[in-house]
Design a protein around this motif. Structure first.
Motif, PDB file in Angstrom:
ATOM      1  N   LEU A 120      -2.866   3.766  10.033  1.00 38.10           N
ATOM      2  CA  LEU A 120      -2.530   5.235   9.519  1.00 38.10           C
ATOM      3  C   LEU A 120      -1.150   5.070   9.024  1.00 38.10           C
ATOM      4  CD1 LEU A 120      -3.197   8.219   9.165  1.00 38.10           C
ATOM      5  CD2 LEU A 120      -2.167   8.527  11.502  1.00 38.10           C
ATOM      6  N   ILE A 121      -0.162   4.379   9.543  1.00 36.92           N
ATOM      7  CA  ILE A 121       1.205   4.307   9.017  1.00 36.92           C
ATOM      8  C   ILE A 121       1.040   3.592   7.679  1.00 36.92           C
ATOM      9  CG2 ILE A 121       3.564   3.281   9.444  1.00 36.92           C
ATOM     10  CD1 ILE A 121       3.127   3.611  12.372  1.00 36.92           C
ATOM     11  N   LEU A 122       0.544   2.465   7.724  1.00 35.58           N
ATOM     12  CA  LEU A 122       0.474   1.944   6.195  1.00 35.58           C
ATOM     13  C   LEU A 122      -0.092   2.772   5.110  1.00 35.58           C
ATOM     14  CD1 LEU A 122       0.735  -1.018   4.523  1.00 35.58           C
ATOM     15  CD2 LEU A 122      -1.691  -1.474   5.415  1.00 35.58           C
ATOM     16  N   GLY A 123      -1.251   3.455   5.496  1.00 28.70           N
ATOM     17  CA  GLY A 123      -1.853   4.437   4.493  1.00 28.70           C
ATOM     18  C   GLY A 123      -0.945   5.599   4.074  1.00 28.70           C
ATOM     19  N   VAL A 124      -0.304   5.928   4.891  1.00 26.23           N
ATOM     20  CA  VAL A 124       0.799   7.120   4.590  1.00 26.23           C
ATOM     21  C   VAL A 124       2.038   6.587   3.771  1.00 26.23           C
ATOM     22  CG1 VAL A 124       2.441   8.673   5.600  1.00 26.23           C
ATOM     23  CG2 VAL A 124       0.202   8.578   6.622  1.00 26.23           C
ATOM     24  N   LEU A 125       2.408   5.366   4.237  1.00 29.24           N
ATOM     25  CA  LEU A 125       3.497   4.704   3.401  1.00 29.24           C
ATOM     26  C   LEU A 125       3.191   4.496   2.001  1.00 29.24           C
ATOM     27  CD1 LEU A 125       5.122   2.197   5.955  1.00 29.24           C
ATOM     28  CD2 LEU A 125       6.087   4.323   5.139  1.00 29.24           C
ATOM     29  N   LEU A 126       1.835   3.775   1.739  1.00 30.60           N
ATOM     30  CA  LEU A 126       1.523   3.606   0.347  1.00 30.60           C
ATOM     31  C   LEU A 126       1.256   4.814  -0.364  1.00 30.60           C
ATOM     32  CD1 LEU A 126      -1.208   0.914   1.262  1.00 30.60           C
ATOM     33  CD2 LEU A 126       0.993   0.647  -0.068  1.00 30.60           C
ATOM     34  N   CYS A 127       0.712   5.727   0.344  1.00 27.67           N
ATOM     35  CA  CYS A 127       0.740   7.118  -0.341  1.00 27.67           C
ATOM     36  C   CYS A 127       1.877   7.762  -0.889  1.00 27.67           C
ATOM     37  CB  CYS A 127       0.003   7.920   0.532  1.00 27.67           C
ATOM     38  SG  CYS A 127      -0.608   9.645  -0.232  1.00 27.67           S
ATOM     39  N   ALA A 128       3.167   7.438   0.107  1.00 23.34           N
ATOM     40  CA  ALA A 128       4.233   7.992  -0.311  1.00 23.34           C
ATOM     41  C   ALA A 128       4.941   7.051  -1.476  1.00 23.34           C
ATOM     42  CB  ALA A 128       5.176   8.005   0.724  1.00 23.34           C
ATOM     43  N   PHE A 129       4.787   5.874  -1.353  1.00 27.84           N
ATOM     44  CA  PHE A 129       5.624   4.920  -2.330  1.00 27.84           C
ATOM     45  C   PHE A 129       4.727   4.589  -3.507  1.00 27.84           C
ATOM     46  CE2 PHE A 129       7.920   4.614   1.417  1.00 27.84           C
ATOM     47  CZ  PHE A 129       9.175   4.684   1.056  1.00 27.84           C
ATOM     48  N   ASP A 130       3.533   4.917  -3.544  1.00 25.90           N
ATOM     49  CA  ASP A 130       2.549   4.714  -4.821  1.00 25.90           C
ATOM     50  C   ASP A 130       1.618   5.597  -4.773  1.00 25.90           C
ATOM     51  OD1 ASP A 130       1.094   3.364  -6.604  1.00 25.90           O
ATOM     52  OD2 ASP A 130      -0.022   1.869  -5.379  1.00 25.90           O
ATOM     53  N   PRO A 131       1.935   6.852  -5.454  1.00 26.96           N
ATOM     54  CA  PRO A 131       1.134   7.881  -5.267  1.00 26.96           C
ATOM     55  C   PRO A 131      -0.146   7.900  -6.005  1.00 26.96           C
ATOM     56  CG  PRO A 131       3.487   8.518  -6.097  1.00 26.96           C
ATOM     57  CD  PRO A 131       3.389   7.113  -5.804  1.00 26.96           C
ATOM     58  N   LYS A 132      -0.268   6.895  -7.130  1.00 25.44           N
ATOM     59  CA  LYS A 132      -1.369   6.948  -7.909  1.00 25.44           C
ATOM     60  C   LYS A 132      -2.514   6.185  -7.114  1.00 25.44           C
ATOM     61  CE  LYS A 132      -3.377   4.680 -12.010  1.00 25.44           C
ATOM     62  NZ  LYS A 132      -3.984   3.228 -11.490  1.00 25.44           N
ATOM     63  N   ASP A 133      -2.320   4.940  -6.644  1.00 29.30           N
ATOM     64  CA  ASP A 133      -3.263   4.243  -5.849  1.00 29.30           C
ATOM     65  C   ASP A 133      -3.085   4.357  -4.512  1.00 29.30           C
ATOM     66  OD1 ASP A 133      -4.171   2.826  -8.234  1.00 29.30           O
ATOM     67  OD2 ASP A 133      -2.908   1.178  -7.943  1.00 29.30           O
ATOM     68  N   GLY A 134      -1.915   4.649  -4.102  1.00 33.63           N
ATOM     69  CA  GLY A 134      -1.671   4.963  -2.482  1.00 33.63           C
ATOM     70  C   GLY A 134      -2.534   6.134  -2.124  1.00 33.63           C
ATOM     71  N   THR A 135      -2.620   7.208  -2.918  1.00 29.19           N
ATOM     72  CA  THR A 135      -3.324   8.328  -2.514  1.00 29.19           C
ATOM     73  C   THR A 135      -4.860   8.183  -2.384  1.00 29.19           C
ATOM     74  OG1 THR A 135      -1.588   9.713  -3.609  1.00 29.19           O
ATOM     75  CG2 THR A 135      -3.731  10.849  -2.870  1.00 29.19           C
ATOM     76  N   ILE A 136      -5.420   7.277  -3.223  1.00 25.11           N
ATOM     77  CA  ILE A 136      -6.950   7.105  -3.093  1.00 25.11           C
ATOM     78  C   ILE A 136      -7.154   6.384  -2.248  1.00 25.11           C
ATOM     79  CG2 ILE A 136      -6.914   5.705  -5.049  1.00 25.11           C
ATOM     80  CD1 ILE A 136      -9.768   8.040  -4.180  1.00 25.11           C
ATOM     81  N   PHE A 137      -6.004   5.155  -1.965  1.00 27.89           N
ATOM     82  CA  PHE A 137      -6.217   4.319  -0.971  1.00 27.89           C
ATOM     83  C   PHE A 137      -6.305   5.046   0.483  1.00 27.89           C
ATOM     84  CE2 PHE A 137      -4.382   1.853   2.623  1.00 27.89           C
ATOM     85  CZ  PHE A 137      -5.089   0.661   2.727  1.00 27.89           C
ATOM     86  N   LEU A 138      -5.441   5.909   0.675  1.00 33.50           N
ATOM     87  CA  LEU A 138      -5.388   6.649   1.868  1.00 33.50           C
ATOM     88  C   LEU A 138      -6.609   7.497   2.246  1.00 33.50           C
ATOM     89  CD1 LEU A 138      -3.807   7.863   4.400  1.00 33.50           C
ATOM     90  CD2 LEU A 138      -2.898   9.641   3.018  1.00 33.50           C
ATOM     91  N   SER A 177     -10.134  -5.408   3.443  1.00 34.91           N
ATOM     92  CA  SER A 177     -11.093  -5.349   1.998  1.00 34.91           C
ATOM     93  C   SER A 177     -10.489  -4.024   1.411  1.00 34.91           C
ATOM     94  CB  SER A 177     -12.379  -4.825   2.444  1.00 34.91           C
ATOM     95  OG  SER A 177     -13.061  -6.066   3.375  1.00 34.91           O
ATOM     96  N   LEU A 178     -10.178  -2.986   1.789  1.00 34.17           N
ATOM     97  CA  LEU A 178      -9.314  -1.990   0.874  1.00 34.17           C
ATOM     98  C   LEU A 178      -8.317  -2.254   0.215  1.00 34.17           C
ATOM     99  CD1 LEU A 178     -10.378   1.290   3.385  1.00 34.17           C
ATOM    100  CD2 LEU A 178     -11.729   0.523   1.068  1.00 34.17           C
ATOM    101  N   LEU A 179      -7.385  -2.955   1.104  1.00 36.54           N
ATOM    102  CA  LEU A 179      -6.050  -3.335   0.645  1.00 36.54           C
ATOM    103  C   LEU A 179      -6.338  -4.393  -0.729  1.00 36.54           C
ATOM    104  CD1 LEU A 179      -3.717  -3.674   3.814  1.00 36.54           C
ATOM    105  CD2 LEU A 179      -3.380  -2.234   1.732  1.00 36.54           C
ATOM    106  N   ALA A 180      -7.282  -5.338  -0.405  1.00 37.37           N
ATOM    107  CA  ALA A 180      -7.543  -6.132  -1.413  1.00 37.37           C
ATOM    108  C   ALA A 180      -8.168  -5.744  -2.696  1.00 37.37           C
ATOM    109  CB  ALA A 180      -8.514  -7.522  -1.011  1.00 37.37           C
ATOM    110  N   HIS A 181      -8.834  -4.597  -2.369  1.00 42.71           N
ATOM    111  CA  HIS A 181      -9.452  -3.752  -3.577  1.00 42.71           C
ATOM    112  C   HIS A 181      -8.429  -3.140  -4.341  1.00 42.71           C
ATOM    113  CE1 HIS A 181     -12.442  -1.264  -6.205  1.00 42.71           C
ATOM    114  NE2 HIS A 181     -11.309  -0.462  -5.970  1.00 42.71           N
ATOM    115  N   PHE A 182      -7.344  -2.380  -3.675  1.00 44.92           N
ATOM    116  CA  PHE A 182      -6.442  -1.501  -4.309  1.00 44.92           C
ATOM    117  C   PHE A 182      -5.220  -2.456  -4.532  1.00 44.92           C
ATOM    118  CE2 PHE A 182      -8.885   1.763  -2.429  1.00 44.92           C
ATOM    119  CZ  PHE A 182      -9.028   2.859  -3.477  1.00 44.92           C
TER     120      PHE A 182
END
Length: 170
Positions: free
Chosen positions: A40-58, A116-121
């Motif tokens: 969850l922390i990783l998803g939120v951080l990626l969403c915050a620092f990479d709005p394009k891919d991080g948001t869909i990743f989350l 798998s999700l991290l490797a995709h995005f």
């Protein structure tokens, strides 16, 4: 016990034997890195620092875990496979398991789902995250709470759910 069960137990004993009588602090940390709050922390951080891919990743991660968790619980209750510490005579694991049954490994399922999700995005981290997920699975055997086949089943569950989630949202 059938041949598969004997082989699984034999491989379990061989892997667990590496940690017998040793300090397992590092292995415990590797295992703990597969706890749910880390994702969850990783998803939120990626969403915050990479709005394009991080948001869909989350969003994809949240969907994936919403699908994986009930399937994991159903499989645990369906198979009701006893953990090594409950089945093997005179055996003691290095940690106390979080629940009663061992098949599939939830830590491994979650780790491979996330890998798998991290490797995709983020393809540049694919090798690293799959090594990390594999180490989480291995740590669960080394700590004495899962058989190797539990790890394989968990990895397959995690990868399958991540692919399903990606096909729905991406």
């Amino acid at each position: 016990m059938n041949a598969f069960g004997r082989a699984d137990t034999h491989i379990f004993r061989w892997i667990f034997g590496v940690t017998a009588g040793r300090d397992c602090r590092i292995i415990k940390y590797i295992s703990k890195s597969g706890d749910g709050h880390v994702y969850l922390i990783l998803g939120v951080l990626l969403c915050a620092f990479d709005p394009k891919d991080g948001t869909i990743f989350l969003y994809t991660s949240l969907l994936a875990y919403a699908l994986e968790l009930p399937i994991y619980v159903i499989l645990k209750k369906l198979f009701k496979r006893q953990r090594p510490c409950d089945l093997i005579y005179n055996f003691r694991s290095h940690i106390t398991p979080s629940d009663k049954f061992s098949l599939p490994s939830g830590h491994t399922a979650a780790a491979f789902l996330m890998a798998s999700l991290l490797a995709h995005f983020y393809p540049s981290v694919a090798i690293l995250v799959y090594i990390w997920a594999s180490l989480i699975g291995l740590s669960r055997v080394m700590l004495g709470v899962h058989y190797p086949s539990d790890i394989v089943a968990g990895a397959l569950l995690g990868i399958t759910i991540s692919m399903l989630s990606l096909s729905i949202l991406v």
